[in-house]
Design a protein around this motif. Structure first.
Motif, mmCIF file in Angstrom:
data_model
loop_
_atom_site.group_PDB
_atom_site.id
_atom_site.type_symbol
_atom_site.label_atom_id
_atom_site.label_comp_id
_atom_site.label_asym_id
_atom_site.label_seq_id
_atom_site.Cartn_x
_atom_site.Cartn_y
_atom_site.Cartn_z
ATOM 1 N N THR A 1 0.824 -1.212 0.000
ATOM 2 C CA THR A 1 0.000 0.000 0.000
ATOM 3 C C THR A 1 0.859 1.264 0.000
ATOM 4 O O THR A 1 0.326 2.365 0.101
ATOM 5 N N GLU A 16 -11.054 -2.371 3.596
ATOM 6 C CA GLU A 16 -11.192 -2.877 2.225
ATOM 7 C C GLU A 16 -9.838 -3.024 1.533
ATOM 8 O O GLU A 16 -9.613 -3.978 0.795
ATOM 9 N N ILE A 17 -8.945 -2.073 1.767
ATOM 10 C CA ILE A 17 -7.593 -2.179 1.194
ATOM 11 C C ILE A 17 -6.901 -3.409 1.758
ATOM 12 O O ILE A 17 -6.305 -4.199 1.021
ATOM 13 N N GLU A 31 -6.366 -10.907 -0.007
ATOM 14 C CA GLU A 31 -6.910 -11.847 -0.986
ATOM 15 C C GLU A 31 -5.913 -12.085 -2.117
ATOM 16 O O GLU A 31 -5.691 -13.218 -2.540
ATOM 17 N N ALA A 32 -5.288 -11.029 -2.588
ATOM 18 C CA ALA A 32 -4.275 -11.166 -3.636
ATOM 19 C C ALA A 32 -3.107 -12.018 -3.149
ATOM 20 O O ALA A 32 -2.609 -12.886 -3.879
ATOM 21 N N ASN A 85 -8.469 -6.622 0.286
ATOM 22 C CA ASN A 85 -8.085 -6.811 -1.117
ATOM 23 C C ASN A 85 -6.644 -7.287 -1.253
ATOM 24 O O ASN A 85 -6.351 -8.192 -2.038
ATOM 25 N N GLU A 86 -5.748 -6.678 -0.488
ATOM 26 C CA GLU A 86 -4.336 -7.074 -0.553
ATOM 27 C C GLU A 86 -4.123 -8.488 0.002
ATOM 28 O O GLU A 86 -3.322 -9.258 -0.526
ATOM 29 N N MET A 96 -10.164 -15.804 3.956
ATOM 30 C CA MET A 96 -10.859 -14.531 3.744
ATOM 31 C C MET A 96 -12.061 -14.423 4.682
ATOM 32 O O MET A 96 -12.315 -13.361 5.251
ATOM 33 N N LYS A 109 -12.648 -11.491 7.591
ATOM 34 C CA LYS A 109 -13.877 -10.684 7.660
ATOM 35 C C LYS A 109 -14.592 -10.874 8.993
ATOM 36 O O LYS A 109 -15.044 -9.905 9.614
#
Length: 190
Positions: free
Chosen positions: A31, A154-155, A161-162, A158-159, A179, A183
């Motif tokens: 990030t 959210e950032i 998950e990648a 997303n990171e 994931m 959450k």
């Protein structure tokens, strides 16, 4: 150091505290932050107490030592509360996050009079529900991101998950479970 968040992790070998610290450093780096993530070992064996560290900053980090006055502490194994002074040097402006199913009031008596914020999460429950096995590091990682605010939810998701897709490309069920654990952990921090 200005603009720097320092986190100290306490766990036992095999619980994933080192892995969580390294994952947090990796995600924060992606990030655009300057980061450090590193472990400190005693006797290297499963079950032995370990300490890991993170520094996350918007400025270049020139310090290369352990963290003695953390902003946040993560306790992956509540059994360490009776044998390790997890609050040593902890800023009262920061917070401590503890993996436990106990109430905050039951835990506070083990914190040597620490007057800062105390957060708890039952990482066992989250892990068992989402992963089917006890891996406390994933819920604790999400928990400290929420407590510290080092990045937006959210950032972070997303990171992560990648990262999971890269590491577990042949195991989509592992990606989904992790994931879900991240959450759920965000919602379960108390």
């Amino acid at each position: 150091m200005e603009n720097c968040v320092e986190i100290r992790w306490h766990g036992r070998g095999g619980q994933g505290a080192k892995t969580a610290a390294l994952l947090l450093a990796d995600v924060a780096f992606k990030t655009g932050s300057y980061v450090q993530g590193f472990p400190e070992y005693g006797p290297e064996r499963i079950g032995a107490p370990i300490t890991a560290y993170n520094r996350i900053s918007s400025c270049e980090i020139r310090v290369h030592s352990n963290i003695y006055h953390p902003d946040y502490v993560v306790v992956v194994d509540e059994g360490l509360l009776d044998s390790v002074d997890v609050t040593d040097g902890l800023s009262e402006k920061g917070a401590i996050l503890i993996n436990t199913s106990k109430n905050k009031s039951d835990i506070e008596k083990h914190l040597n009079g620490y007057r800062g914020k105390v957060f708890t999460i039952d990482a066992r429950k989250v892990s068992m529900e989402c992963l089917g096995r006890y891996f406390p590091n994933t819920p604790m990682l999400a928990g400290i991101v929420k407590v510290s605010g080092v990045m937006e939810k959210e950032i972070f998701l997303n990171e992560m998950e990648a990262s999971f897709k890269h590491k577990f490309s042949s195991k989509p069920e592992v990606i989904a479970g992790n994931m879900n654990a991240l959450k759920m952990a965000f919602d379960d921090v108390k």
